[in-house]
Enzyme design. Structure first.
Site, PDB file in Angstrom:
ATOM      1  N   GLY A 118       0.790  -1.232   0.000  1.00 58.12           N
ATOM      2  CA  GLY A 118       0.000   0.000   0.000  1.00 58.12           C
ATOM      3  C   GLY A 118       0.819   1.279   0.000  1.00 58.12           C
ATOM      4  O   GLY A 118       0.314   2.340   0.371  1.00 58.12           O
ATOM      5  N   SER A 119       2.074   1.214  -0.452  1.00 60.20           N
ATOM      6  CA  SER A 119       2.865   2.459  -0.462  1.00 60.20           C
ATOM      7  C   SER A 119       2.284   3.457  -1.465  1.00 60.20           C
ATOM      8  O   SER A 119       2.360   4.672  -1.246  1.00 60.20           O
ATOM      9  CB  SER A 119       4.342   2.170  -0.763  1.00 60.20           C
ATOM     10  OG  SER A 119       4.511   1.681  -2.070  1.00 60.20           O
ATOM     11  N   ASN A 167      -4.734   2.023 -13.603  1.00 61.33           N
ATOM     12  CA  ASN A 167      -3.801   1.053 -13.013  1.00 61.33           C
ATOM     13  C   ASN A 167      -2.385   1.595 -13.117  1.00 61.33           C
ATOM     14  O   ASN A 167      -2.044   2.352 -14.031  1.00 61.33           O
ATOM     15  CB  ASN A 167      -3.891  -0.272 -13.787  1.00 61.33           C
ATOM     16  CG  ASN A 167      -2.949  -1.333 -13.238  1.00 61.33           C
ATOM     17  OD1 ASN A 167      -2.909  -1.574 -12.041  1.00 61.33           O
ATOM     18  ND2 ASN A 167      -2.170  -1.963 -14.111  1.00 61.33           N
ATOM     19  N   HIS A 183       1.635   0.392 -13.274  1.00 62.48           N
ATOM     20  CA  HIS A 183       2.455  -0.786 -13.607  1.00 62.48           C
ATOM     21  C   HIS A 183       3.932  -0.388 -13.530  1.00 62.48           C
ATOM     22  O   HIS A 183       4.315   0.644 -14.109  1.00 62.48           O
ATOM     23  CB  HIS A 183       2.097  -1.275 -15.008  1.00 62.48           C
ATOM     24  CG  HIS A 183       2.886  -2.463 -15.457  1.00 62.48           C
ATOM     25  ND1 HIS A 183       2.951  -3.635 -14.723  1.00 62.48           N
ATOM     26  CD2 HIS A 183       3.652  -2.676 -16.568  1.00 62.48           C
ATOM     27  CE1 HIS A 183       3.719  -4.501 -15.353  1.00 62.48           C
ATOM     28  NE2 HIS A 183       4.166  -3.946 -16.476  1.00 62.48           N
ATOM     29  N   GLU A 234       6.956   5.621  -9.012  1.00 59.31           N
ATOM     30  CA  GLU A 234       5.522   5.293  -9.013  1.00 59.31           C
ATOM     31  C   GLU A 234       4.731   6.270  -8.149  1.00 59.31           C
ATOM     32  O   GLU A 234       3.669   6.756  -8.559  1.00 59.31           O
ATOM     33  CB  GLU A 234       5.298   3.878  -8.460  1.00 59.31           C
ATOM     34  CG  GLU A 234       5.683   2.777  -9.399  1.00 59.31           C
ATOM     35  CD  GLU A 234       5.216   1.440  -8.885  1.00 59.31           C
ATOM     36  OE1 GLU A 234       4.535   0.732  -9.643  1.00 59.31           O
ATOM     37  OE2 GLU A 234       5.534   1.084  -7.731  1.00 59.31           O
TER      38      GLU A 234
HETATM   39  C1  GRF Z   1       3.557  -1.497  -7.388  1.00 59.13           C
HETATM   40  O1  GRF Z   1       4.854  -1.730  -7.886  1.00 59.13           O
HETATM   41  C2  GRF Z   1       2.543  -1.470  -8.493  1.00 59.13           C
HETATM   42  O2  GRF Z   1       3.025  -0.900  -9.664  1.00 59.13           O
HETATM   43  C3  GRF Z   1       2.304  -2.936  -8.716  1.00 59.13           C
HETATM   44  O3  GRF Z   1       2.265  -3.475  -7.403  1.00 59.13           O
HETATM   45  C4  GRF Z   1       3.086  -2.675  -6.555  1.00 59.13           C
HETATM   46  C5  GRF Z   1       2.265  -2.256  -5.378  1.00 59.13           C
HETATM   47  O4  GRF Z   1       3.048  -1.598  -4.402  1.00 59.13           O
HETATM   48  N1  GRF Z   1       1.113  -3.161  -9.496  1.00 59.13           N
HETATM   49  P1  GRF Z   1       2.329  -0.979  -3.130  1.00 59.13           P
HETATM   50  O5  GRF Z   1       1.425  -2.046  -2.542  1.00 59.13           O
HETATM   51  O6  GRF Z   1       1.563   0.227  -3.570  1.00 59.13           O
HETATM   52  O7  GRF Z   1       3.444  -0.616  -2.185  1.00 59.13           O
END
Ligand code: GRF
Length: 215
Positions: free
Chosen positions: A22-23, A121, A123, A193
């Site tokens: 959930g970061s 989404n 990725h 991200e």
């Molecule tokens: C992220 O790398 C996202 O791109 C992928 O799963 C990961 C989730 O990370 N789909 P977090 O749970 O938000 O820390």
């Protein structure tokens, strides 16, 4: 002079679906709390009852919901049943945008049809590259095999069941450095991200209005 203007503006409603740490959810929560985004997280849903994403939401006072596949499977119900029920529950929170932030299930049309052009989404790779799980690990292996020199991050609309594919909102290249190992690369990609997801939401959410930009 006293203003008789009454603000009828309303923040955009975000519903986040997450399965893991959930970061990225945290990045969204932070951006809403510090008014970087004119939005609020209305609810967080997870298919994983033990994930830290749910804890993060609870710590910020955001309603959380578990939607567990195994209980559907036990009753011989289908993915479509699961997705339709999920959509109905998510719709109760009137989302302007549904964000898949580390959501580890492929959503069928049963879900997507409820929210046309409203599901996005994230990725951890560039468009068309390393769809599915372990994208960063596979990029790292490709780099070690001399096949690539960079990877990246993208945020895209989810229009169908095609995994990690759809019209791209934003993408950013992440060069792979000689000083990287897999863990360092993962950390650097996650930082990108957290930033790119907020920038993508900025593109979608018009300040001071509920208008959400669609395709
Ligand atoms: C992220 O790398 C996202 O791109 C992928 O799963 C990961 C989730 O990370 N789909 P977090 O749970 O938000 O820390």
């Amino acid at each position: 002079m006293q203003s008789n203007l009454i603000s009828n503006t309303k923040k955009a409603n975000l519903v986040v679906l997450a399965s893991g740490n959930g970061s990225n959810l945290q990045a969204i929560i932070n951006a809403c709390q510090n008014n970087q985004l004119f939005a609020r997280v209305a609810a967080v849903f997870s298919d994983n009852p033990n994930c830290y994403a749910l804890e993060r939401a609870k710590l910020s006072g955001i309603p959380t919901f578990q939607h567990i596949w195994s209980s559907y499977k036990k009753q011989f119900l289908t993915r479509n049943d699961y997705d339709k029920d999920l959509a109905v529950k998510v719709r109760e929170h009137s989302p302007d945008i549904v964000i898949l932030a580390g959501w580890m299930r492929i959503l069928t049309k049963e879900f997507l049809n409820f929210f046309p052009q409203q599901v996005i989404n994230l990725h951890p790779a560039l468009p068309g590259c390393f769809p599915g799980i372990h994208a960063i690990e596979r990029a790292w292996d490709a780099y070690c095999a001399g096949k690539i020199t960079h990877t990246g991050v993208m945020v895209h609309y989810v229009l169908d069941e095609d995994v990690d594919n759809g019209p791209v909102l934003l993408e950013e290249i992440v060069p792979i450095l000689g000083t990287d190992d897999l863990d360092i690369l993962k950390t650097r990609i996650h930082l990108v991200e957290h930033k790119l997801l907020i920038s993508a939401l900025h593109l979608l959410i018009k300040e001071d209005s509920t208008t959400v930009q669609k395709l």
